[in-house]
Scaffold this motif. Sequence first.
Motif, PDB file in Angstrom:
ATOM      1  N   GLU A 142       0.822  -1.213   0.000  1.00 54.65           N
ATOM      2  CA  GLU A 142       0.000   0.000   0.000  1.00 54.65           C
ATOM      3  C   GLU A 142       0.855   1.262   0.000  1.00 54.65           C
ATOM      4  O   GLU A 142       0.424   2.312  -0.497  1.00 54.65           O
ATOM      5  N   ARG A 143       2.080   1.158   0.531  1.00 53.17           N
ATOM      6  CA  ARG A 143       2.992   2.309   0.564  1.00 53.17           C
ATOM      7  C   ARG A 143       3.917   2.354  -0.650  1.00 53.17           C
ATOM      8  O   ARG A 143       4.820   3.174  -0.695  1.00 53.17           O
ATOM      9  N   GLY A 144       3.724   1.442  -1.585  1.00 52.17           N
ATOM     10  CA  GLY A 144       4.471   1.497  -2.835  1.00 52.17           C
ATOM     11  C   GLY A 144       5.626   0.532  -2.964  1.00 52.17           C
ATOM     12  O   GLY A 144       6.349   0.563  -3.965  1.00 52.17           O
ATOM     13  N   PHE A 145       5.826  -0.338  -1.992  1.00 52.43           N
ATOM     14  CA  PHE A 145       6.926  -1.296  -2.043  1.00 52.43           C
ATOM     15  C   PHE A 145       6.545  -2.485  -2.925  1.00 52.43           C
ATOM     16  O   PHE A 145       5.377  -2.842  -3.046  1.00 52.43           O
ATOM     17  N   ARG A 146       7.577  -3.099  -3.522  1.00 54.57           N
ATOM     18  CA  ARG A 146       7.375  -4.272  -4.349  1.00 54.57           C
ATOM     19  C   ARG A 146       8.362  -5.369  -3.959  1.00 54.57           C
ATOM     20  O   ARG A 146       9.355  -5.117  -3.296  1.00 54.57           O
ATOM     21  N   PHE A 147       8.096  -6.592  -4.393  1.00 51.86           N
ATOM     22  CA  PHE A 147       8.854  -7.785  -3.983  1.00 51.86           C
ATOM     23  C   PHE A 147       8.863  -7.897  -2.463  1.00 51.86           C
ATOM     24  O   PHE A 147       9.897  -8.139  -1.836  1.00 51.86           O
ATOM     25  N   VAL A 148       7.692  -7.712  -1.900  1.00 50.54           N
ATOM     26  CA  VAL A 148       7.505  -7.819  -0.451  1.00 50.54           C
ATOM     27  C   VAL A 148       6.298  -8.713  -0.169  1.00 50.54           C
ATOM     28  O   VAL A 148       5.428  -8.377   0.637  1.00 50.54           O
ATOM     29  N   GLY A 149       6.238  -9.870  -0.848  1.00 51.52           N
ATOM     30  CA  GLY A 149       5.175 -10.826  -0.590  1.00 51.52           C
ATOM     31  C   GLY A 149       5.288 -11.401   0.810  1.00 51.52           C
ATOM     32  O   GLY A 149       6.327 -11.275   1.467  1.00 51.52           O
ATOM     33  N   PRO A 150       4.236 -12.041   1.324  1.00 56.03           N
ATOM     34  CA  PRO A 150       4.235 -12.562   2.694  1.00 56.03           C
ATOM     35  C   PRO A 150       5.385 -13.509   3.020  1.00 56.03           C
ATOM     36  O   PRO A 150       5.901 -13.493   4.146  1.00 56.03           O
ATOM     37  N   THR A 151       5.809 -14.334   2.058  1.00 52.65           N
ATOM     38  CA  THR A 151       6.912 -15.261   2.322  1.00 52.65           C
ATOM     39  C   THR A 151       8.236 -14.524   2.446  1.00 52.65           C
ATOM     40  O   THR A 151       9.030 -14.795   3.364  1.00 52.65           O
ATOM     41  N   ILE A 152       8.487 -13.589   1.534  1.00 43.85           N
ATOM     42  CA  ILE A 152       9.708 -12.780   1.609  1.00 43.85           C
ATOM     43  C   ILE A 152       9.707 -11.953   2.891  1.00 43.85           C
ATOM     44  O   ILE A 152      10.722 -11.838   3.590  1.00 43.85           O
ATOM     45  N   VAL A 153       8.578 -11.377   3.215  1.00 45.34           N
ATOM     46  CA  VAL A 153       8.470 -10.560   4.427  1.00 45.34           C
ATOM     47  C   VAL A 153       8.721 -11.402   5.670  1.00 45.34           C
ATOM     48  O   VAL A 153       9.377 -10.953   6.619  1.00 45.34           O
ATOM     49  N   TYR A 154       8.229 -12.656   5.682  1.00 47.63           N
ATOM     50  CA  TYR A 154       8.473 -13.480   6.866  1.00 47.63           C
ATOM     51  C   TYR A 154       9.956 -13.827   6.998  1.00 47.63           C
ATOM     52  O   TYR A 154      10.505 -13.827   8.105  1.00 47.63           O
ATOM     53  N   ALA A 155      10.615 -14.096   5.879  1.00 48.14           N
ATOM     54  CA  ALA A 155      12.058 -14.344   5.929  1.00 48.14           C
ATOM     55  C   ALA A 155      12.779 -13.115   6.478  1.00 48.14           C
ATOM     56  O   ALA A 155      13.739 -13.232   7.255  1.00 48.14           O
ATOM     57  N   PHE A 156      12.328 -11.944   6.079  1.00 47.92           N
ATOM     58  CA  PHE A 156      12.888 -10.684   6.592  1.00 47.92           C
ATOM     59  C   PHE A 156      12.647 -10.566   8.092  1.00 47.92           C
ATOM     60  O   PHE A 156      13.554 -10.218   8.859  1.00 47.92           O
ATOM     61  N   MET A 157      11.431 -10.871   8.543  1.00 42.34           N
ATOM     62  CA  MET A 157      11.105 -10.791   9.967  1.00 42.34           C
ATOM     63  C   MET A 157      11.986 -11.727  10.789  1.00 42.34           C
ATOM     64  O   MET A 157      12.431 -11.372  11.888  1.00 42.34           O
ATOM     65  N   GLN A 158      12.248 -12.908  10.262  1.00 39.42           N
ATOM     66  CA  GLN A 158      13.150 -13.839  10.945  1.00 39.42           C
ATOM     67  C   GLN A 158      14.561 -13.275  11.018  1.00 39.42           C
ATOM     68  O   GLN A 158      15.229 -13.344  12.056  1.00 39.42           O
ATOM     69  N   ALA A 159      15.012 -12.709   9.917  1.00 40.29           N
ATOM     70  CA  ALA A 159      16.394 -12.230   9.832  1.00 40.29           C
ATOM     71  C   ALA A 159      16.661 -11.078  10.790  1.00 40.29           C
ATOM     72  O   ALA A 159      17.733 -11.006  11.392  1.00 40.29           O
ATOM     73  N   VAL A 160      15.683 -10.162  10.930  1.00 36.59           N
ATOM     74  CA  VAL A 160      15.907  -8.962  11.746  1.00 36.59           C
ATOM     75  C   VAL A 160      15.384  -9.117  13.169  1.00 36.59           C
ATOM     76  O   VAL A 160      15.265  -8.136  13.903  1.00 36.59           O
ATOM     77  N   GLY A 161      15.077 -10.343  13.557  1.00 34.55           N
ATOM     78  CA  GLY A 161      14.749 -10.607  14.948  1.00 34.55           C
ATOM     79  C   GLY A 161      13.345 -10.247  15.378  1.00 34.55           C
ATOM     80  O   GLY A 161      13.060 -10.211  16.578  1.00 34.55           O
ATOM     81  N   MET A 162      12.451  -9.972  14.443  1.00 36.97           N
ATOM     82  CA  MET A 162      11.062  -9.713  14.831  1.00 36.97           C
ATOM     83  C   MET A 162      10.403 -10.984  15.352  1.00 36.97           C
ATOM     84  O   MET A 162       9.465 -10.929  16.152  1.00 36.97           O
ATOM     85  N   VAL A 163      10.890 -12.126  14.859  1.00 37.15           N
ATOM     86  CA  VAL A 163      10.489 -13.415  15.398  1.00 37.15           C
ATOM     87  C   VAL A 163      11.758 -14.220  15.656  1.00 37.15           C
ATOM     88  O   VAL A 163      12.732 -14.099  14.922  1.00 37.15           O
ATOM     89  N   ASN A 164      11.750 -14.969  16.724  1.00 36.91           N
ATOM     90  CA  ASN A 164      12.868 -15.863  17.010  1.00 36.91           C
ATOM     91  C   ASN A 164      12.475 -17.245  16.530  1.00 36.91           C
ATOM     92  O   ASN A 164      11.721 -17.954  17.197  1.00 36.91           O
ATOM     93  N   ASP A 165      12.967 -17.617  15.350  1.00 42.72           N
ATOM     94  CA  ASP A 165      12.656 -18.919  14.781  1.00 42.72           C
ATOM     95  C   ASP A 165      13.845 -19.865  14.811  1.00 42.72           C
ATOM     96  O   ASP A 165      13.867 -20.859  14.069  1.00 42.72           O
ATOM     97  N   HIS A 166      14.830 -19.589  15.673  1.00 39.35           N
ATOM     98  CA  HIS A 166      15.852 -20.603  15.921  1.00 39.35           C
ATOM     99  C   HIS A 166      15.159 -21.796  16.572  1.00 39.35           C
ATOM    100  O   HIS A 166      14.235 -21.628  17.391  1.00 39.35           O
ATOM    101  N   LEU A 167      15.553 -22.979  16.200  1.00 38.79           N
ATOM    102  CA  LEU A 167      14.988 -24.158  16.843  1.00 38.79           C
ATOM    103  C   LEU A 167      15.367 -24.152  18.326  1.00 38.79           C
ATOM    104  O   LEU A 167      16.421 -23.636  18.705  1.00 38.79           O
TER     105      LEU A 167
END
Length: 207
Positions: free
Chosen positions: A152-177
């Motif tokens: 909605e803000r004009g970003f592209r290549f930010v689908g839910p799967t890519i965004v979740y990988a980003f969230m994992q990478a920047v620590g928004m979620v801790n998905d370490h086993l």
Amino acid sequence: MDNRCGWSTSNEQMIAYHDTEWGVPVHDDRQLFGKLVLDGFQAGLSWAIILRKRDAFLRAFEGFDPDKMARYDARRVAKILRDPGIVRNKQKVKSAVRNARAYLKMKDAGESFDRFLWQFVGGKPKVNAWKTLKRVPAETRESIAMSKALVERGFRFVGPTIVYAFMQAVGMVNDHLVSCFRYALLTSPAPDTGPTAGRRAPSRPVR
């Protein structure tokens, strides 16, 4: 030997990334922008490929500086697409430029990129407790919501799967086993969440 998430053990570069960066909370607007753009290039590819090309991406996009990227014209885009060190996908390169402009539009409106992104997890890391990689989702309702808001803000290549990988990478979620040595380090009451938490950082620069 430390137990690690199985996806990270293919080579030394991936191990270093897992041990020093993945899942560490990031709150710097510019760093978050750069990580989001780089994750966009991952679409349809493995992270190992993008990580191997990261230094080339940083050179090609001038450190993912949004002020500079927003001014890229067709000639500059063509130059980037001739760079053999990056993923030479025209749509992705043009979207990176568009994303820089969208980022600056938010900045000019006084909107913090950090606060905007972290609101989707309530401002603090969401701690999961996965025992196997098969249980880790590819997307979540939070990543779907973030993806929609970014589009909605004009970003592209930010689908839910890519965004979740980003969230994992920047620590928004801790998905370490839970069996991974990093899990406890990043979920302790007062964790050292810097890039060297629990591990000596590699001597080479990292994003």
